[in-house]
Design a protein around this motif. Structure first.
Motif, PDB file in Angstrom:
ATOM      1  N   ALA A  39     115.138  53.358  36.126  1.00 38.26           N
ATOM      2  CA  ALA A  39     114.434  54.562  36.571  1.00 38.26           C
ATOM      3  C   ALA A  39     113.912  54.318  37.981  1.00 38.26           C
ATOM      4  O   ALA A  39     113.492  53.206  38.310  1.00 38.26           O
ATOM      5  CB  ALA A  39     113.274  54.879  35.634  1.00 38.26           C
TER       6      ALA A  39
ATOM      7  N   LEU B  40     110.721  63.507  30.405  1.00 39.15           N
ATOM      8  CA  LEU B  40     109.971  62.945  31.507  1.00 39.15           C
ATOM      9  C   LEU B  40     108.518  63.371  31.384  1.00 39.15           C
ATOM     10  O   LEU B  40     108.220  64.544  31.237  1.00 39.15           O
ATOM     11  CB  LEU B  40     110.557  63.462  32.828  1.00 39.15           C
TER      12      LEU B  40
ATOM     13  N   LEU C 141     109.563  57.750  30.677  1.00 40.08           N
ATOM     14  CA  LEU C 141     110.780  58.384  30.209  1.00 40.08           C
ATOM     15  C   LEU C 141     110.974  57.997  28.757  1.00 40.08           C
ATOM     16  O   LEU C 141     111.069  56.818  28.434  1.00 40.08           O
ATOM     17  CB  LEU C 141     111.979  57.928  31.037  1.00 40.08           C
TER      18      LEU C 141
ATOM     19  N   TYR D 129     116.905  58.728  36.698  1.00 41.63           N
ATOM     20  CA  TYR D 129     117.275  57.567  35.887  1.00 41.63           C
ATOM     21  C   TYR D 129     118.783  57.483  35.846  1.00 41.63           C
ATOM     22  O   TYR D 129     119.492  58.488  35.976  1.00 41.63           O
ATOM     23  CB  TYR D 129     116.650  57.610  34.482  1.00 41.63           C
TER      24      TYR D 129
END
Length: 146
Positions: free
Chosen positions: A62, A11, A93, A40
């Motif tokens: 997400a 992340l 991500l 997510y």
């Protein structure tokens, strides 16, 4: 056969040009960074065969929630201000264990919402008559609390 037992993502949180170091996040887990809750979830998994090799493909969603107690806004200086678009990204991500074949996306990006305003202008129709038209224009980006 290549398989992913559990997707793991890194992340990267970017809000109003404040960059935070990357950290690992797992499916269904929520990570809170500076008041921003990030989650997510894998919503679909399928097997595909590419050049006689089996691969697992995942559809990932997400979501983010602003729990920081403040809103974030970016106002564009002009219609050609492309830096605002780049700065509107909130999270990224990156999958760290993707094994899919070519053309597989390994990244999910979530950006701020566009702030649109309607601009009214004079133009001519196909008969040459002057008319008024409305064009939605992006004036900036925002990420409100909650």
């Amino acid at each position: 056969m290549k398989s992913i037992k559990a997707l793991a993502f890194l992340l990267l949180l970017v809000v109003a040009s404040i960059k935070v170091n990357a950290q690992q996040i797992k499916d269904g887990e929520t990570v809170n960074v500076n008041g921003i809750a990030v989650t997510y979830t894998v919503v679909n998994k399928e097997k595909v065969n590419v050049k006689d090799q089996d691969f697992d493909r995942y559809k990932v969603l997400a979501s983010i929630k602003n729990n920081s107690g403040k809103s974030f806004n970016i106002r564009l200086a002009s219609s050609l201000d492309l830096t605002g678009i780049a700065n509107s990204k909130i999270i990224e991500l990156d999958c760290i264990n993707a094994t899919g074949a070519r053309l597989t996306s390994k990244k999910v990006q979530v950006s701020m919402k566009s702030h649109l305003i309607n601009v009214t202008y004079a133009t001519k129709d196909k008969d040459g008559k002057t008319i008024t038209a409305v064009l939605p224009v992006t004036a900036g980006y925002y990420f409100d609390q909650g």
